[in-house]
Design a protein around this motif. Structure first.
Motif, PDB file in Angstrom:
ATOM      1  N   GLU A 141       0.811  -1.082  -0.063  1.00 36.45           N
ATOM      2  CA  GLU A 141      -0.065   0.111  -0.008  1.00 36.45           C
ATOM      3  C   GLU A 141       0.939   1.360   0.034  1.00 36.45           C
ATOM      4  O   GLU A 141       2.052   1.205   0.326  1.00 36.45           O
ATOM      5  CB  GLU A 141      -0.767  -0.036   1.404  1.00 36.45           C
ATOM      6  CG  GLU A 141      -1.841  -1.090   1.263  1.00 36.45           C
ATOM      7  CD  GLU A 141      -2.673  -1.075   2.720  1.00 36.45           C
ATOM      8  OE1 GLU A 141      -2.042  -0.187   3.667  1.00 36.45           O
ATOM      9  OE2 GLU A 141      -3.403  -1.986   2.961  1.00 36.45           O
ATOM     10  N   PRO A 146      -6.009   6.885   1.651  1.00 40.07           N
ATOM     11  CA  PRO A 146      -6.877   5.977   2.068  1.00 40.07           C
ATOM     12  C   PRO A 146      -7.584   5.284   0.640  1.00 40.07           C
ATOM     13  O   PRO A 146      -7.587   5.855  -0.347  1.00 40.07           O
ATOM     14  CB  PRO A 146      -8.011   6.900   2.584  1.00 40.07           C
ATOM     15  CG  PRO A 146      -7.992   8.164   2.323  1.00 40.07           C
ATOM     16  CD  PRO A 146      -6.415   8.430   2.028  1.00 40.07           C
ATOM     17  N   SER A 163      -8.547  -6.592   3.626  1.00 37.80           N
ATOM     18  CA  SER A 163      -8.931  -5.235   3.130  1.00 37.80           C
ATOM     19  C   SER A 163      -7.784  -4.544   3.143  1.00 37.80           C
ATOM     20  O   SER A 163      -6.755  -4.725   3.600  1.00 37.80           O
ATOM     21  CB  SER A 163      -9.772  -4.719   4.536  1.00 37.80           C
ATOM     22  OG  SER A 163     -10.945  -5.355   4.541  1.00 37.80           O
ATOM     23  N   TYR A 164      -7.852  -3.417   2.340  1.00 36.05           N
ATOM     24  CA  TYR A 164      -6.763  -2.282   1.993  1.00 36.05           C
ATOM     25  C   TYR A 164      -7.072  -1.263   2.947  1.00 36.05           C
ATOM     26  O   TYR A 164      -8.243  -0.788   3.141  1.00 36.05           O
ATOM     27  CB  TYR A 164      -6.779  -1.874   0.576  1.00 36.05           C
ATOM     28  CG  TYR A 164      -6.195  -2.660  -0.240  1.00 36.05           C
ATOM     29  CD1 TYR A 164      -4.723  -3.060  -0.287  1.00 36.05           C
ATOM     30  CD2 TYR A 164      -6.653  -3.393  -1.368  1.00 36.05           C
ATOM     31  CE1 TYR A 164      -4.282  -3.794  -1.217  1.00 36.05           C
ATOM     32  CE2 TYR A 164      -6.294  -3.935  -2.391  1.00 36.05           C
ATOM     33  CZ  TYR A 164      -4.916  -4.492  -2.238  1.00 36.05           C
ATOM     34  OH  TYR A 164      -4.318  -5.167  -3.116  1.00 36.05           O
ATOM     35  N   GLU A 165      -6.085  -0.921   3.795  1.00 35.96           N
ATOM     36  CA  GLU A 165      -6.508   0.367   4.520  1.00 35.96           C
ATOM     37  C   GLU A 165      -6.051   1.538   3.685  1.00 35.96           C
ATOM     38  O   GLU A 165      -6.569   2.739   3.764  1.00 35.96           O
ATOM     39  CB  GLU A 165      -5.704   0.406   6.004  1.00 35.96           C
ATOM     40  CG  GLU A 165      -5.999  -0.711   6.838  1.00 35.96           C
ATOM     41  CD  GLU A 165      -5.484  -0.624   8.247  1.00 35.96           C
ATOM     42  OE1 GLU A 165      -4.589   0.244   8.338  1.00 35.96           O
ATOM     43  OE2 GLU A 165      -5.603  -1.290   9.007  1.00 35.96           O
ATOM     44  N   LYS A 166      -4.816   1.526   2.955  1.00 33.10           N
ATOM     45  CA  LYS A 166      -4.497   2.531   2.055  1.00 33.10           C
ATOM     46  C   LYS A 166      -4.581   2.253   0.675  1.00 33.10           C
ATOM     47  O   LYS A 166      -4.716   1.177   0.202  1.00 33.10           O
ATOM     48  CB  LYS A 166      -3.075   2.882   2.368  1.00 33.10           C
ATOM     49  CG  LYS A 166      -3.011   3.218   3.863  1.00 33.10           C
ATOM     50  CD  LYS A 166      -3.624   4.427   4.319  1.00 33.10           C
ATOM     51  CE  LYS A 166      -3.080   4.851   5.649  1.00 33.10           C
ATOM     52  NZ  LYS A 166      -4.082   5.899   6.235  1.00 33.10           N
TER      53      LYS A 166
END
Length: 223
Positions: A141, A146, A163-166
């Motif tokens: 990431e 975001p 899940s991707y946070e960024k």
């Protein structure tokens, strides 16, 4: 914005994208200044996004400038030789540019590919195939931007459902192979123009003077 005569809608895509990037960079930077000075706040991801947009602007702008013949050129020698020799020099320059851009494209693909869970090429200078085994890095990431909700589908495709946070790094870095592919295409097109006799050089180093002369002519002024 309507295309000029001789320009297709596709020809305008690069112009519009470059204009969008420049405008978005300006607005985001201005908004960040207002947030800091006026509200003692900060758009945390603003700087990183501006850097990425600037990278897109420069790289896409480089290929667009090749298409328009807007790169700087030195024609002191070209103006001293005959037309056939100018054409020969032009073709030699095109071959060198194509070879160099091909190397840039290989490097760009190799840097970006693993971030998209794709194999790099093998071979030090020229691609000799693709990696059989490689470490997929689709989970990488960026630092601050975001991950937007409308790109949630990327989690299943590139991150095994995690899940991707960024924002995944593969998106901003995709400009590397895209821009180098476009530049290679533009040099091939320029080479075809020289080969078919439409021009005898890659760039028009006096395009500004030509445009000024054209404007003066349209106004009926003395040149």
């Amino acid at each position: 914005m309507h295309p000029k005569p001789g320009e297709s809608f596709i020809d305008k895509i690069e112009e519009n994208l470059i204009a969008f990037l420049l405008g978005a960079m300006t607005l985001l930077t201005f908004a960040n200044v207002i947030a800091r000075k006026g509200f003692n706040s900060n758009i945390l991801w603003g700087l990183e996004l501006t850097v990425f947009m600037f990278g897109w602007l420069v790289l896409l702008g480089a290929s667009y400038a090749v298409k328009k013949g807007a790169h700087l050129g030195v024609d002191a020698i070209l103006n001293m030789v005959s037309a056939p020799m100018r054409r020969t020099f032009g073709l030699i320059s095109i071959v060198i540019c194509i070879m160099f851009t091909f190397l840039l494209l290989k490097g760009a693909w190799d840097y970006w590919a693993n971030f998209a869970n794709l194999p790099k090429t093998e071979g030090r200078w020229f691609p000799l195939g693709f990696e059989d085994k490689f470490l997929a890095k689709g989970w990488y990431e960026v630092d601050d931007i975001p991950h937007p909700g409308f790109l949630k589908w990327m989690e299943d495709v590139f991150n095994e459902g995690e899940s991707y946070e960024k924002l995944p790094r593969l998106l901003p870095y995709a400009v590397l192979p895209i821009s180098m592919s476009l530049m290679l295409l533009r040099f091939v097109q320029a080479g075809m123009a020289v080969w078919t006799g439409q021009t005898d050089r890659i760039v028009a180093s006096h395009e500004v003077e030509d445009e000024i002369a054209e404007v003066r002519e349209q106004r009926g002024e003395d040149i």
